[in-house]
Structures are given as C-alpha cells and as structure tokens.
Design an enzyme around this catalytic site. Sequence first.
Site, PDB file in Angstrom:
ATOM      1  CG  HIS A  21       7.000  -2.056   2.139  1.00  0.00           C
ATOM      2  ND1 HIS A  21       6.915  -0.918   2.919  1.00  0.00           N
ATOM      3  CD2 HIS A  21       5.773  -2.625   2.162  1.00  0.00           C
ATOM      4  CE1 HIS A  21       5.683  -0.807   3.384  1.00  0.00           C
ATOM      5  NE2 HIS A  21       4.966  -1.824   2.949  1.00  0.00           N
ATOM      6  CG  ASP A  66       0.889  -7.417   7.753  1.00  0.00           C
ATOM      7  OD1 ASP A  66       0.408  -6.780   8.694  1.00  0.00           O
ATOM      8  OD2 ASP A  66       1.612  -6.896   6.887  1.00  0.00           O
ATOM      9  CG  MET A 125      -1.894  -1.211   1.155  1.00  0.00           C
ATOM     10  SD  MET A 125      -3.412  -0.991   2.081  1.00  0.00           S
ATOM     11  CE  MET A 125      -2.790  -0.768   3.725  1.00  0.00           C
ATOM     12  N   GLY A 154       4.808 -10.382   3.827  1.00  0.00           N
ATOM     13  CA  GLY A 154       5.617 -10.296   5.042  1.00  0.00           C
ATOM     14  C   GLY A 154       5.040 -11.130   6.179  1.00  0.00           C
ATOM     15  CB  SER A 162       3.044   2.384   6.546  1.00  0.00           C
ATOM     16  OG  SER A 162       3.713   1.703   5.515  1.00  0.00           O
TER      17      SER A 162
HETATM   18  O1  PAF Z   1      -0.127  -5.873   3.520  1.00  0.00           O
HETATM   19  C1  PAF Z   1      -0.553  -4.936   2.815  1.00  0.00           C
HETATM   20  O2  PAF Z   1       0.128  -3.926   2.591  1.00  0.00           O
HETATM   21  C2  PAF Z   1      -1.960  -5.040   2.238  1.00  0.00           C
HETATM   22  O3  PAF Z   1      -2.816  -5.681   3.113  1.00  0.00           O
HETATM   23  C3  PAF Z   1      -1.982  -5.689   0.844  1.00  0.00           C
HETATM   24  C4  PAF Z   1      -1.504  -7.138   0.896  1.00  0.00           C
HETATM   25  C5  PAF Z   1      -1.097  -4.900  -0.107  1.00  0.00           C
HETATM   26  C6  PAF Z   1      -3.412  -5.695   0.298  1.00  0.00           C
HETATM   27  O4  PAF Z   1      -3.912  -4.399   0.177  1.00  0.00           O
END
Ligand code: PAF
Length: 275
Positions: free
Chosen positions: A33, A146, A26, A143, A182
């Site tokens: 990331h 999450d 996002m 990742g 973030s």
């Molecule tokens: O983990 C994230 O940044 C979001 O949940 C994803 C996987 C990009 C879906 O919008």
Amino acid sequence: MQIIHSIQALRSWRAQHNDIAFVPTMGNLHAGHLALVAKARQQASQVVVSIFVNPLQFGVNEDYSRYPRTMEHDVELLQSMGVDVLFAPSVEELFPAPQSYHVEPPPVANELCGAFRPGHFRGVATIVMKLFNIIQPTIAVFGRKDYQQLTIIRGMVADFAIPVTLLAGETIRAEDGLALSSRNGFLSADERRTAPQLYAKLVEMKDLILAGAHDHMQIEQRAIDDLTTQGWQVDYVAIRDSSLAIPSPDSKQLVILVAARLGSTRLIDNIEIDS
Ligand code: PAF
C-alpha cells in the site's frame, strides 16, 4: 494529516483543492500500500487515502468479519508518508440504507476470481464508483497485484467517462517472492514457509512460455497439479492476454493469474509476460 469520517466534511475539504491523487484501501496497510501512496505523492499536491472494509465485496462465507482492522497503526504509517487526508467512513456513513443501486461489471467479472467469489467485483466496482463520486480525485492508484480488479476498474472508468486518470503500482514482494497482502497475516508459520511457492510457480510458467512452450492448457494443468501436490487447494491458474481474454496465437502481452488456498487463507498473484 486530517482524518475525515463524514462525506459532508470530505466534500467541504474537496471544494478547497483541485489536484488530488487517491489511493483506496481496506486498511491493514503494508509496504505494498505504501508504494501506492508514494506513487500518489509524486503525482499531485494532495493525497487522499481511504480505509474502508467494504461489506459489498465479501461473500456470505468470506472473511469480512475477521478482515484485519489496524486503524491506529495505519494512521501512523500514513502520517509518515505525508498523506494529506485519510478518509475513514463508517459502514453507516457510506450505507445509511442498504445500497440498492450497483455497478454491474461485464462478464469478465464472473471469471477467474469472480467465478469463485460471485458478486465480488460488483461490490468492488460499486464502492470504487461511490468513493470516486465522494472524493472526485484527479488521479487514482491501484495495485497490479489485483490485476483483475485493475482491469475492471479501468473498464468502468472508460465506460462511464469518469474524469480520473488511473495509475497502476507494481506488486511489492517479500524477499522470498511472496506478494505482500493483508491476508498473509492469516498464514501459520508453516504456511508462510510454503507460500512463496505460488510466485515461484508463476516464474517457472513464465520461463516456459518465454522458452517457446505454447500449449497453455498443458502448462496451466501442470501448475495446478504441482501446487496441489505441494498442499495448495487451487481455484485457478490461467494464462490470459493483457485484457484477460483467452490469448490468440498473436497475443504478445500475456498475464498468468493464480488463486489458491493454503488452509483457510486464499492468496492471489500474477505475473506479466511481454513476449
Ligand atoms: O483493493 C482493495 O483493497 C479493495 O478492493 C478496494 C479497491 C479498496 C475497494 O474496496
């Protein structure tokens, strides 16, 4: 790096390549990331990263509108990582009409974070399915931070026989242990000093379990009490098995998951235990 905004242009590019590793994001990219992007880079000749702040996964009172959008900086970072394509569609491109079909994940999506963010994982699963259908990656990298999201996406890929191999990237932490996110940017200076307590608590719980403590409810409750005393508003602390079920006495692989708020910022973290 090509920056592609439309589904049609992405499909034309896709038709010329067959070996694609994908990292959905996002935006507001940080070292966490970039570690996923580096993992993707090792896996395939083409790397696609998406940046899309997905309205479907935010509840009405959540931070969709204030979610940080830092496209210029993100583009520089992705360029420096040797990414081939940035897919950055608008909301209108992905949702020319309101999305009326959704991926309905199983009950695990209503537990843990899902109990506090109703519909969140339905929104995540739906957008990931849509991105998979557009990009058709051979590999996708998510990742471990999450953990619940990763579990649900794994289940979706298996259940729908989606032809993609999922890889999990390790959580990247600041020197003081705070998992990069973030949302860390929302923390005040004081809150940022407090924030590493979350991971410290997970490490303490892991050590207790490895030392033989087995009353999980008591360990969870003590952690909730300690964090609350330290100023956190705790959504949950949960010891689960690696599939997110309540552990049985034989469970060897455990994960401790936590979600808690400091002021208006909600942070999540987890730690895995191989006992
Ligand atoms: O983990 C994230 O940044 C979001 O949940 C994803 C996987 C990009 C879906 O919008």
